[in-house]
Design a protein around this motif. Structure first.
Motif, PDB file in Angstrom:
ATOM      1  N   ARG A 112       1.186   4.304  -2.766  1.00  0.00           N
ATOM      2  CA  ARG A 112       0.968   5.699  -2.370  1.00  0.00           C
ATOM      3  C   ARG A 112       2.197   6.558  -2.667  1.00  0.00           C
ATOM      4  N   LEU A 154      -6.461   2.689  -6.187  1.00  0.00           N
ATOM      5  CA  LEU A 154      -5.076   2.943  -5.787  1.00  0.00           C
ATOM      6  C   LEU A 154      -4.108   2.304  -6.782  1.00  0.00           C
ATOM      7  N   SER A 214       0.830  -1.204   0.000  1.00  0.00           N
ATOM      8  CA  SER A 214       0.000   0.000   0.000  1.00  0.00           C
ATOM      9  C   SER A 214       0.861   1.249   0.000  1.00  0.00           C
ATOM     10  N   GLU A 255      -5.703  12.594  -1.323  1.00  0.00           N
ATOM     11  CA  GLU A 255      -6.614  13.230  -0.370  1.00  0.00           C
ATOM     12  C   GLU A 255      -7.971  12.541  -0.368  1.00  0.00           C
ATOM     13  N   ALA A 256      -8.269  11.798  -1.424  1.00  0.00           N
ATOM     14  CA  ALA A 256      -9.544  11.073  -1.510  1.00  0.00           C
ATOM     15  C   ALA A 256      -9.409   9.700  -0.857  1.00  0.00           C
ATOM     16  N   ASN A 257     -10.523   9.115  -0.561  1.00  0.00           N
ATOM     17  CA  ASN A 257     -10.554   7.778   0.029  1.00  0.00           C
ATOM     18  C   ASN A 257     -10.601   6.752  -1.100  1.00  0.00           C
ATOM     19  N   LEU A 258      -9.427   6.406  -1.618  1.00  0.00           N
ATOM     20  CA  LEU A 258      -9.345   5.533  -2.786  1.00  0.00           C
ATOM     21  C   LEU A 258      -9.598   4.074  -2.407  1.00  0.00           C
ATOM     22  N   THR A 259     -10.322   3.381  -3.270  1.00  0.00           N
ATOM     23  CA  THR A 259     -10.473   1.939  -3.105  1.00  0.00           C
ATOM     24  C   THR A 259      -9.171   1.253  -3.512  1.00  0.00           C
ATOM     25  N   SER A 260      -9.058  -0.031  -3.218  1.00  0.00           N
ATOM     26  CA  SER A 260      -7.851  -0.784  -3.592  1.00  0.00           C
ATOM     27  C   SER A 260      -7.628  -0.748  -5.102  1.00  0.00           C
TER      28      SER A 260
END
Length: 299
Positions: A175, A197, A171, A189-194
């Protein structure tokens, strides 16, 4: 040198089947453009294909009709049964320190040595960057001997193993790849899914590899990319690479073909002589198929 704009004859445009055949056959199209230079034994021109409707705003054009820009050593024929040609002398005045906007369609490749081969092997820059990232993730997850796997298969294995294990090291690798590219880092800044990503990391690493490729070509050809001063001192360049395409050439083999990427942005001339030679001679391989011609104008 000459700069030319080439369009299909109206009768050819109206024949949708003929027009389609011409504009979807990269090799055949090059051969037809070569007919504009009947005295030449070797190719001495560069060309770029565009959509006529996007280039000729004030003219009525057939949907999907192609238009071509050529830079050539000799003046092409004014007209053939297939093409209409408008030409003018091309002798750009280039000065050191001059800033120009540019458009370039290129075939970005990188050469890498392999243990079992005598000579370096050419690789598509985008596919090479993505495979290297996927291999790094695979080794992080404990895979071995992944060199023989196709990229799509490797990605599938890596993604499934990572999702099941929730490996934090993987992970962070993903990132960090996104964070390292200022054109993409705001996505974190967003809540990325797997899945998101992985997708964005592959796009970011490809974009970074293309930027590096173009900067290396600039160092050899007398130009540098320009920083975006609106970014408050950050290092982002006025540059983007998009429109990645694979052009299959089945007549040359089942897996034969080449990739192309459209670059545009701003550059700074640092060596006028080298830069002008590049405008005439092009950048990178696949020039016979519409790659390598850089078009510039004052910024």
């Amino acid at each position: 040198m000459y700069f030319s704009r080439v369009q299909l004859q109206p009768d050819v445009q109206r024949s949708s089947q003929l027009s389609h055949v011409l504009t979807t056959n990269s090799y055949g199209l090059h051969q037809l453009l070569w007919d504009l230079f009947p005295t030449e034994e070797k190719r001495t021109f560069l060309f770029r294909e565009e959509i006529a409707k996007e280039q000729l705003k004030n003219q009525r054009c057939v949907k999907g009709e192609s238009l071509f820009y050529l830079v050539s050593r000799h003046k092409p024929l004014n007209e053939t049964p297939i093409f209409l040609v408008e030409s003018k002398k091309y002798a750009p005045v280039i000065n050191k320190g001059q800033q120009l906007t540019f458009k370039l369609r290129a075939n970005p490749i990188v050469s890498r040595k392999t243990p079992d081969k005598k000579h370096s092997v050419r690789h598509d820059v985008v596919m090479d960057a993505q495979r290297r990232l996927l291999r790094e993730l695979a080794y992080c997850l404990g895979f071995s001997d992944v060199e023989h796997l196709k990229k799509s298969v490797l990605r599938h294995h890596v993604f499934n193993a990572w999702r099941e294990s929730e490996n934090r090291s993987c992970s962070e690798i993903l990132r960090e790849v996104i964070r390292a590219n200022e054109r993409f880092e705001s996505l974190l800044e967003a809540n990325l899914t797997s899945a998101q990503l992985v997708d964005w990391a592959l796009k970011a690493v490809s974009d970074s590899a293309l930027e590096s490729w173009l900067r290396e070509k600039g160092a050899r050809n007398g130009f540098e990319l320009v920083h975006d001063e609106s970014m408050n001192g950050r290092k982002r360049f006025k540059f983007q690479a998009e429109g990645y395409r694979w052009h299959a050439m089945p007549k040359k083999g089942r897996d034969a073909g080449f990739s192309s990427v459209d670059f545009d942005g701003e550059l700074l001339v640092v060596d006028p002589e080298l830069f002008q030679a590049m405008l005439f001679n092009g950048i990178g391989p696949a020039k016979a198929f519409g790659c390598g011609l850089m078009m510039v104008r004052r910024a």
